[in-house]
Design a protein around this motif. Sequence first.
Motif, PDB file in Angstrom:
ATOM      1  N   THR A  22       0.784  -0.993   0.149  1.00 36.83           N
ATOM      2  CA  THR A  22      -0.452  -0.548  -0.291  1.00 36.83           C
ATOM      3  C   THR A  22       0.831   1.204  -0.033  1.00 36.83           C
TER       4      THR A  22
ATOM      5  N   LEU B  50      -1.728   3.761  -1.616  1.00 34.21           N
ATOM      6  CA  LEU B  50      -3.312   4.268  -1.075  1.00 34.21           C
ATOM      7  C   LEU B  50      -1.996   5.154  -0.391  1.00 34.21           C
ATOM      8  N   PRO B  51      -3.119   6.173   0.750  1.00 28.68           N
ATOM      9  CA  PRO B  51      -2.930   6.731   1.714  1.00 28.68           C
ATOM     10  C   PRO B  51      -3.048   6.526   3.015  1.00 28.68           C
TER      11      PRO B  51
ATOM     12  N   TYR C  13      -2.697   8.732  -6.309  1.00 27.38           N
ATOM     13  CA  TYR C  13      -3.543   7.801  -5.380  1.00 27.38           C
ATOM     14  C   TYR C  13      -4.298   8.246  -5.953  1.00 27.38           C
TER      15      TYR C  13
END
Length: 538
Positions: free
Chosen positions: A346, A350-351, A428
């Motif tokens: 991640t 992703l944030p 993102y």
Amino acid sequence: MAKASSYLFKIASHPQEFEQIFRLNHETFAEEIPQHEKNEQGLLVDAYHEHNTYIIALKEKEVIGMISLADNRPFSLDKKLGDIGDYLPNQMNIHRLCEIRLLSVKGKYRKTKVFIGLLRMLHHVFKEKGYEGAVISGILREEKLYRHIGFIPFAHQVGSAGAIYQPMYITKDHILLTEKLLPSPVSFLPGPVRVSEEILQTLGRQAFSHRDAAFMELIRRVQASLTQMTQANFVQIMIGTGTLANDAVAAQLALLKGKGLVLSNGEFGERLVNRAKRYQLQCRIVRKTWGEPFTETELAAELDSEIDWIWYVHCETSTGTVNEIERITRMIGGKPIKQAVDCISTIGALPVDLKNVYLATGVSGKGTESISGLAFVFHNHEIQPNEHIPPYLDLGLYYLHDSVPYTHSSSLLSALEQALTKDFTKKYSDVANMYAYTYKRLTDSQFELLPKEQQHSSPIISILLDKQISSVEIGEWMRRQGYYLHYQSSYLQERNWIQISMLGNVSLAEILDMLDLFESMCLYLRNLQDEITEALLD
């Protein structure tokens, strides 16, 4: 389903394909070129059929072009000339040759992209099998074309009136030169990911010592970028993989006195479970079916007063399911429970907010889009060395020595620094958009997916293929067309799953093209299996 690709190119492997090959063989080499006698069945089985690998071009379900290769001696040219080794240049490795034969494209497709598509597939197969060269019997009327490709005549002409051939050879170097004409492959693997030219160029610079002041400045800059990205106070950067990073976390958890909780809903959760056993961690194991998220009710029941720490995977790479850090943090509430999180799939995709996390892991060769080889361990507290931990795993030694207790790599760090200049806020958003589009499109096309429910975003989608389609066959087929999907891991092959990862440097346009091809291939294979089923019923 989206538009089907105009043409498909593959290695022939099904009975229906071979029957069409025999018909095209007769049409070309008995009817058009009088090399063989015509027959009423309109079928011509090649004398070397059992040893041939056939590359075919398809228009919907019709075989419209083909080319074959074989590496079993004697070749057909051996029978026409005698030992071809007596004619070939000395530098040719006679033991690593193949013979290319039966090039045929149906008349109305001869001025299309079919021929180029066959050559592209031939290029991939040539590389896979490690051939040093190839020989052909080139029909005289196409000798100019063969020379243009790189074939060189050798020996005398063979054949009979109406079917005269020139023996020709080509070297590996000429074959591999065609790679420059091929589109660059697009990787949808979870790692290693495709990296930019700017990052690759950093590897060409001279390395410098990890004891230089310049190196310490470099690693501090990289640490600052990583902690700013994740809201963690500290990060230790180690030479190694995610396995090393998680081992370092396990060594720290073993120092805690309380009992832990390990969550598993996929392959990498199981690896945490295995690691917990190896480190003899005092913990409870909570398992869910692969891809099933943990509900708040389940978590609330497990996060009792006995639990001192929890260890889980943020994005379960084997399925794409995201175990949300924010939700687990909310469930913990004010309890003094420490979180250890595997964020390997991640960070950079992703944030990720690690301000409430005790320990977390990441790597350089996935979402950050750099070269593999660096492992990260994030933490928010000062860590002291501990003589009970093997030195290479002792995060306290890394913290004490500014993350450089041992030899380090300026090359990998420089590449990572370049990678971290990317606008990750935009990435993102791009990942979320690509995920939403891909998930909806595949769902609309009746594919079964994991995660089961569409999340806001995930960098990985797993496709649970039905029995009509082999994940290995479709994965190999896509790879030879320049799209690398994830299917080679044993845990995927056991379940007949294939994955699309958006961890790396990919675009929505590349996803559109890849999905067009993927859906066309799956439709073709389903239709083949339906025909087989109907024939059996009849």
